[in-house]
Scaffold this active site. Structure first.
Site, PDB file in Angstrom:
ATOM      1  N   HIS A 134       0.703  -1.533   0.293  1.00 18.20           N
ATOM      2  CA  HIS A 134       0.437  -0.329  -0.259  1.00 18.20           C
ATOM      3  C   HIS A 134       0.982   1.883   0.048  1.00 18.20           C
ATOM      4  CE1 HIS A 134      -3.052  -2.476   1.798  1.00 18.20           C
ATOM      5  NE2 HIS A 134      -3.453  -2.387   0.417  1.00 18.20           N
ATOM      6  N   GLY A 135       0.370   1.922  -0.774  1.00 21.88           N
ATOM      7  CA  GLY A 135       1.563   2.749  -1.656  1.00 21.88           C
ATOM      8  C   GLY A 135       1.600   4.132   0.297  1.00 21.88           C
ATOM      9  N   GLU A 137       1.970   3.257   2.947  1.00 23.80           N
ATOM     10  CA  GLU A 137       1.920   2.018   4.211  1.00 23.80           C
ATOM     11  C   GLU A 137       3.642   2.285   4.264  1.00 23.80           C
ATOM     12  OE1 GLU A 137      -0.363  -0.746   4.601  1.00 23.80           O
ATOM     13  OE2 GLU A 137      -2.052   0.131   4.908  1.00 23.80           O
ATOM     14  N   ARG A 196      -5.860  -6.399  -2.726  1.00 26.24           N
ATOM     15  CA  ARG A 196      -7.101  -7.272  -3.282  1.00 26.24           C
ATOM     16  C   ARG A 196      -7.235  -7.384  -5.015  1.00 26.24           C
ATOM     17  NH1 ARG A 196      -6.972  -6.103   1.025  1.00 26.24           N
ATOM     18  NH2 ARG A 196      -8.162  -4.640   2.010  1.00 26.24           N
ATOM     19  N   HIS A 235       2.862  -4.407   6.758  1.00 25.58           N
ATOM     20  CA  HIS A 235       1.921  -2.546   6.527  1.00 25.58           C
ATOM     21  C   HIS A 235       2.397  -2.422   7.615  1.00 25.58           C
ATOM     22  CE1 HIS A 235      -0.299  -4.581   2.495  1.00 25.58           C
ATOM     23  NE2 HIS A 235       0.561  -6.053   3.245  1.00 25.58           N
ATOM     24  N   TYR A 295     -10.717  -9.599   9.777  1.00 26.16           N
ATOM     25  CA  TYR A 295     -11.911  -9.153   8.515  1.00 26.16           C
ATOM     26  C   TYR A 295     -11.600  -9.554   7.668  1.00 26.16           C
ATOM     27  CZ  TYR A 295      -7.987  -5.803   7.178  1.00 26.16           C
ATOM     28  OH  TYR A 295      -7.473  -5.124   6.786  1.00 26.16           O
ATOM     29  N   GLU A 317       1.464  -6.287  10.197  1.00 29.39           N
ATOM     30  CA  GLU A 317       1.106  -5.063  10.197  1.00 29.39           C
ATOM     31  C   GLU A 317       2.377  -4.408  10.975  1.00 29.39           C
ATOM     32  OE1 GLU A 317      -1.443  -3.371   8.717  1.00 29.39           O
ATOM     33  OE2 GLU A 317      -2.686  -5.229   7.887  1.00 29.39           O
TER      34      GLU A 317
HETATM   35 ZN    ZN Z   1      -1.436  -2.309   4.440  1.00 31.16          ZN
END
Ligand code: ZN
Ligand code: NAG
Ligand code: NAG
Length: 504
Positions: A134-135, A137, A196, A235, A295, A317
């Protein structure tokens, strides 16, 4: 349970159990793995993919909009490339750099490989770290450079650095999403969330490869060319080690275990417990979570790695704050350093490993390796016939190596604190083997020259190990017997005249 990882010596127990299973049928190669799948809910799937996939993390997206001058002190994409190149100059003998493709905006997706034989295939496990999926992160991309520099500086000095470099091929992709990074947003330049964008086991309509983002396709091709034993993507926005499955079949938020749930929990716990305070999480017990229990997401990279890449991937994370001030990066590196190093070392220091050969030619076999009770197949490598399989310690296992044209073989072992080595020599099925072209060739050359001596070497090694084992068992029995006699001597004195035969 993970404390044994700090030990520097790493003797592996070699087990040579050869029990030929005269099973008539051979398991066919499994090309897709994972839990039961059924697509009986296609109607549901159609509307919910977008909903539960792309827009799931509304919270996180709002957070990223506040990101303003946060890039200060972080490497730009260009600086990152230069920092990686610098390592390849500084530690030229243990590193190399290669690109797995370009981002949408044309930035190369650079990988740094760290190993004592970079770029060469060896019968060793491989591990990959992927940062900046993710850009917005970016902590992971910086930590991977800390990791590379630390390994470069400590090879031959620190035992863990040396173990990793000698026994593992470590591949670091600091940024999977350089465009998202420079645009300071989660998705790539097309605004697609790359976590995703992978084919999903529960959404077959997501299986078309053509419309995928270039970054996603690069990862998919990378996994087709390399056999990674395990990996982790980095992340931000939380502090937890997340493991498969990420999605659940009925789309509900629930614990959804994959066949290797125990091995994954072991790996996630390893990361969490070596971390400064991940395991003290109040939100996640032990600082770990099953993805779907947190989730559910669909099209994630983690599940795809396990199902299609033969690779055990975690989603880590590593900081509550997505884009902390750059001054905090050295602290974050210190919080994660032991976890990162021990997770990489675990692909060598735990699980079951070995090589598989043909008894006929001595050639390595890319056989299938299965563990009883776990519906997941690991394939041995084409070139060396080596396999590396993560397993939770503290348990007994039954492993079977099988290959079309050969009788499968099964061995039993238990894993405690260290990795276990189980090699196999498979016997070809007579007649059956002649139908296979490669074996036919091996048959002809197998009895002369190089091939034969190779085979003899393997057989001798095998005999030697069996002899050593037999000798050890004999010695132990003798020891027991002597103890028994010593123990008996005092009260058998009166009996000596009657029971003379007992005295050797
Ligand atoms: Zn992420
Ligand atoms: C094993 O997993 C495969 C998918 O990889 C599935 O099709 C099959 O039904 C599973 N077998 C069992 C016994 O659960
Ligand atoms: C871990 O430590 C950091 C820095 O002291 C702190 O900000 C964070 O809240 C702590 N997290 C947990 C789960 O204890």
């Amino acid at each position: 349970m993970a404390s044994s990882f700090s030990s520097s010596s790493s003797s592996t127990v070699t087990i040579f159990f050869f029990v030929a299973f005269l099973v008539a049928s051979f398991p066919s190669c499994v090309d897709s793995r994972g839990g039961e799948r059924s697509f009986g809910f296609a109607g549901l799937a159609n509307h919910s993919y977008e909903a539960s996939g792309r827009h799931l993390l509304v919270q996180e997206m709002n957070q990223s909009e506040e990101v303003q001058d946060v890039t200060h002190g972080y490497m730009t994409n260009h600086e990152l490339e230069k920092a990686m190149k610098k390592i390849t100059y500084r530690c030229a003998n243990i590193s190399r750099m290669y690109s797995i493709g370009n981002s949408l905006m044309g930035i190369p997706l650079w990988v740094l490989e760290i190993s004592d034989k970079p770029g060469q295939e060896e019968p060793e496990p491989a591990f990959k770290f992927i940062g900046n999926v993710h850009g917005d992160e970016p902590v992971g991309r910086e930590l991977l450079l800390f990791l590379a520099n630390w390994l470069c500086d400590n090879y031959g000095k620190d035992p863990l650095a040396s173990i990793i470099i000698k026994n593992v091929h470590l591949h670091l992709l600091p940024t999977m999403n350089p465009d998202g990074f420079s645009l300071k947003k989660r998705g790539n330049a097309n605004n697609v969330d790359l976590n995703r964008d992978f084919p999903d086991q529960f959404f077959p309509q997501n299986n078309d490869e053509q419309p995928r983002q270039p970054e996603t396709r690069a990862i998919m091709n990378w996994l087709r060319e390399n056999h990674f034993t395990a990996s982790a993507s980095l992340h931000g926005g939380a502090l937890v080690a997340n493991y498969p499955w990420d999605g659940s079949k009925d789309l509900r938020k629930q614990y959804y275990a994959c066949p290797d749930d125990k091995a994954f929990r072991y790996m996630a716990n390893l990361y969490s417990h070596f971390h400064y305070n991940m395991s003290q999480s109040r939100e996640f017990e032990e600082g770990i979570t099953n993805g779907a229990a947190w989730y559910p997401i669909y099209g994630g990279m983690q599940d795809w790695n396990y199902i299609h890449g033969g690779c055990f991937e975690l989603t880590l994370e590593i900081s509550d704050v997505k884009w902390p001030r750059a001054e905090e990066l050295p602290v974050l590196w210190n919080f994660n350093k032991a976890s990162m190093l021990n997770l990489v070392a675990s692909v060598f220091k735990s699980g079951v490993h070995g090589r598989i050969f043909s008894a006929l030619s001595g050639q390595p076999l890319p056989a299938a390796v299965d563990i009883k009770g776990i519906n997941y197949t690991v394939k041995a490598g084409q070139l060396f016939g080596d396999y590396h399989r993560m397993l939770a310690p503290g348990q007994n296992y039954e492993v079977t190596a099988s290959m079309p044209g050969y009788f499968p073989k099964t061995a039993w072992f238990s894993i405690e604190d260290e990795a276990v080595n189980v090699d196999f020599i498979l016997n070809p099925v007579d007649g059956e083997s002649r139908k296979l072209k490669p074996l036919e060739n091996n048959c002809k050359c197998g009895y002369g020259g190089m091939q034969k001596s190779e085979m003899m070497l393997i057989l001798t090694r095998n005999h030697l190990q069996v002899s050593i084992a037999a000798f050890a068992i004999l010695g132990f029995l003798l020891f027991l017997f002597r103890r028994r006699i010593n123990f008996r001597i005092p009260n058998s004195r009166q009996l000596v005249t009657h029971k003379r035969a007992l005295v050797p």
